[in-house]
Scaffold this active site. Structure first.
Site, short mmCIF file in Angstrom:
data_model
loop_
_atom_site.label_atom_id
_atom_site.label_comp_id
_atom_site.label_asym_id
_atom_site.label_seq_id
_atom_site.Cartn_x
_atom_site.Cartn_y
_atom_site.Cartn_z
N HIS A 138 0.87 -1.11 -0.14
CA HIS A 138 -0.17 0.07 -0.09
C HIS A 138 1.02 1.04 0.05
CE1 HIS A 138 -4.27 -1.55 0.08
NE2 HIS A 138 -3.73 -2.53 1.05
N ASP A 168 -0.26 6.70 -4.32
CA ASP A 168 -1.48 6.11 -5.10
C ASP A 168 -1.76 7.33 -6.08
OD1 ASP A 168 -1.70 4.01 -3.47
OD2 ASP A 168 -3.49 4.66 -2.26
#
Length: 379
Positions: A138, A168
């Protein structure tokens, strides 16, 4: 007519990076068909606050202007359905680990059999090859491995986790968007389709030209010590009398002089880049501590000194510049791209599968075929 109004995108992504990427395409007029698992959908539908009931605001803020159809890619016959859709698509964006789409029969090679002009974009953490390619990860992992986390925060303290997911968005979504738009432009010039391999770690490492320049020059880059990371007094954050904060980014001499004049400290004008930055920081800290944040805002309202307040998120939505640009309105965020002659209208994020019949019908599926797909649990 919007710039991407003739572009059809099949969106196989979930959570943050891919949905942000395809949302930007949808904002520019592309028809984005979000393909989700029946009964479950994008995990983001159930994450975060949902004050109005139903899908979460996380999902709604990442999936505006899209259509949603359901398709169980693990079901027998689902790949054939997807390939019929892919035959009429321009772009496919997926965010599975390397090899997953191939195992499902919907990878780039499969799609090329029915649509050789497809622009196929894979957004992953580590890319399609390399020792970490199939590792789970992540945002926090990616910024850690990119070295960004290690230089973020104050000297002598633990690394500070950024308040937004920069891997992201910056490393994945925006790099993917750039690649897709470039590939579409190349296709328009007769160069055919392309496969795009976007790794969030790659994107983040590419963000390091200033920091890595120091490394390449043999200098150390430590947390809170680099010039633009807390090292310079003229590029720092200072606490005010009411325990709030102001940012000072007066790097150029003209801005530094304007700052010194505004705080009536002309004696500091020649000290901007003195060797003892710690002493200068201490002096500036005393100055900023002498007034409240609102008083400093008033002081610098008409002064070009690169001195601005640190706002909380509620204040961001109320800031006159943000409102003038339409970036926050009610419970929605605006599109940051401004293109002459383009209206960036916003439609709500779709309910799970609400466009399934519409999409299938537009792609040549008969009512009988759609009914059979439902009976088999494929859609």
């Amino acid at each position: 007519m919007k710039l991407l109004s003739d572009v059809r995108v099949l969106d196989l992504t979930r959570l943050y990076p891919g949905p942000f990427c395809t949302m930007m395409m949808a904002d520019m007029g592309a028809e984005v068909i979000k393909i989700e698992s029946p009964g479950e959908g994008d995990y983001m539908r159930d994450m975060g606050p949902a004050p109005e009931g139903g899908d979460s605001l996380y999902f709604k803020l990442l999936n505006r202007n899209k259509k949603s159809m359901t398709l169980n890619l693990k079901a027998k016959g689902a790949a054939q359905v997807f390939l019929r859709l892919a035959a009429e698509a321009d772009v496919i964006v997926e965010g599975f680990r390397p090899g997953v789409v191939d195992s499902l029969g919907v990878g780039y090679k499969d799609v090329c059999q029915v649509n050789p002009d497809i622009v196929y974009c894979s957004i992953t953490g580590y890319g399609q090859e390399g020792p970490c390619s199939k590792r789970a990860g992540h945002d926090l992992n990616y910024i850690a491995l990119a070295g960004i986390l290690g230089i973020t925060g104050n000297a002598g303290s633990a690394p500070a986790i950024p308040g937004v997911q920069i891997g992201d968005v910056g490393g994945g979504a925006l790099m993917g968007l750039s690649a897709v738009l470039a590939a579409l432009y190349a296709r328009e010039r007769g160069q055919g389709g392309r496969y795009l391999d976007i790794a969030m770690l790659d994107g983040l490492v590419s963000w390091l030209p200033l920091a890595m320049a120091e490394v390449f020059a043999g200098n150390s880059v430590v947390r809170g010590g680099a010039a633009l990371n807390g090292g310079l007094a003229c590029y720092h954050v200072y606490e005010t009398a009411d325990a709030k904060h102001m940012t000072l980014a007066a790097l150029e001499q003209k801005f530094w002089q304007a700052f010194c004049q505004a705080v009536t400290r002309d004696d500091l004008c020649e000290l901007q880049y003195q060797p003892d930055q710690a002493a200068l920081k201490k002096e500036l800290a005393k100055i900023f501590k002498s007034r409240t944040r609102s008083e400093w805002e008033e002081t610098f309202a008409n002064v070009d000194a690169c001195c601005e307040p640190v706002l909380d998120l509620v204040e961001v939505g109320r800031h006159p510049q943000v409102r003038a640009r339409g970036m926050v309105s009610g419970n929605s965020l605006g599109c940051p791209i401004r293109i002459q002659g383009e209206e960036m209208a916003v439609t709500d994020a779709p309910a799970l599968g609400c466009h399934t019949v519409e999409v299938l019908s537009e792609n040549g599926f008969s009512e009988t075929e759609i009914a059979t797909l439902r009976e088999k649990g494929i859609v």
